[in-house]
Scaffold this active site. Structure first.
Site, PDB file in Angstrom:
ATOM      1  N   ASP A 293      42.353  78.448 119.305  1.00  0.00           N
ATOM      2  CA  ASP A 293      42.958  77.843 118.491  1.00  0.00           C
ATOM      3  C   ASP A 293      44.376  77.844 118.355  1.00  0.00           C
ATOM      4  OD1 ASP A 293      40.546  76.612 117.490  1.00  0.00           O
ATOM      5  OD2 ASP A 293      40.467  77.949 115.837  1.00  0.00           O
TER       6      ASP A 293
ATOM      7  N   ASP B 146      33.860  68.426 112.746  1.00  0.00           N
ATOM      8  CA  ASP B 146      34.043  69.481 111.660  1.00  0.00           C
ATOM      9  C   ASP B 146      33.267  68.722 110.332  1.00  0.00           C
ATOM     10  OD1 ASP B 146      35.846  70.827 113.220  1.00  0.00           O
ATOM     11  OD2 ASP B 146      37.728  69.885 112.699  1.00  0.00           O
TER      12      ASP B 146
END
Length: 252
Positions: free
Chosen positions: A11, A130
């Site tokens: 990330d 998500d």
């Protein structure tokens, strides 16, 4: 049985690898180029690189960083964040990415999945989801988990498959960074419903969690971040452990 895959996830925020818990409280985890090279050498099967604030900040993923990472690894490489149109996909593939991951842009414009599959092939298109388990089921979120949508996990992933997505990267926001295991029930339901590969994300804390994602969750791949970034689990040891559990793995 097809070999299962182990996928470290980088990330990226402001050019550095970060990791949080439940999508917040980010902390630095190192240089993405160096981490990518290390994981490639350690036997990771693939890498995922997500520019986690690109959609929220309304900007494009940094192609130059993608080029630098691609030059230092020899394994397949997925890039996501801020991808809104075909020209973004073209730019990132030319920079060295093997696949691209779309999330917020696909929810806002589902036709983007069709377009990517048509122009570049389904194998290039990874739909990242998500989702958070709520009283009303698994709801999908936009902009790095910031905005709840009316999309429901099972319905949305089925639609994405029909539109041409080649893979689903499912992150449970409830499990992310908590290190208590993946969302295996939801993973198993996805595996039952879909014919394309499902990547488990969110919840890895120990080797047994990877085992359960494969055996209970029926996942095709397991993605993790902090356990790799901070040296809690070594990829060669993890693969040896999983092989000993009679799970087919690509050898290091």
């Amino acid at each position: 049985m097809l070999a299962k895959r182990i996928i470290p996830c980088l990330d990226i925020k402001d050019g550095q690898t970060v990791k949080g818990t439940n999508f917040v409280n980010l902390r630095q985890a190192g240089d993405p180029v160096e981490l990518g090279r290390a994981y490639s050498e350690q036997g990771a099967d693939e890498l995922v690189f997500l520019d986690i604030t690109a959609s929220h900040e309304g900007r494009k993923t940094f192609a130059e960083l993608v080029k630098r990472i691609a030059a230092n690894i020899n394994i397949p490489f997925t890039v996501g964040g801020g991808i809104n149109e075909l020209s973004d996909v073209d730019r990132l593939l030319n920079a060295g990415a093997d696949k691209i991951s779309i999330n917020s842009s696909a929810i806002r414009n589902p036709l983007l999945i069709d377009e990517i599959a048509k122009h570049f092939g389904s194998q290039v298109c990874v739909l990242a989801v998500d989702a958070r388990q709520t009283e009303n089921g698994w709801k999908c979120y936009l902009n790095g988990g910031r905005i709840e949508t009316d999309k429901e996990l099972m319905m949305w992933t089925k639609e994405a498959q029909e539109r041409g997505a080649g893979e689903i990267l499912f992150t449970s926001m409830n499990h992310d960074g908590v290190k208590k295991g993946y969302a295996n029930e939801a993973l198993a339901a996805l595996a039952e419903q879909l014919s394309i590969p499902v990547i488990a994300s969110g919840g890895a804390g120990q080797k047994e969690h990877f085992r359960d994602a494969f055996l209970l969750g029926k996942a095709d791949a397991a993605l993790a971040a902090s356990v790799f970034h901070f040296g809690e689990i070594k990829i060669p040891e993890l693969k040896s452990y999983l092989c000993a559990q009679n799970i087919a793995m690509r050898t290091v």
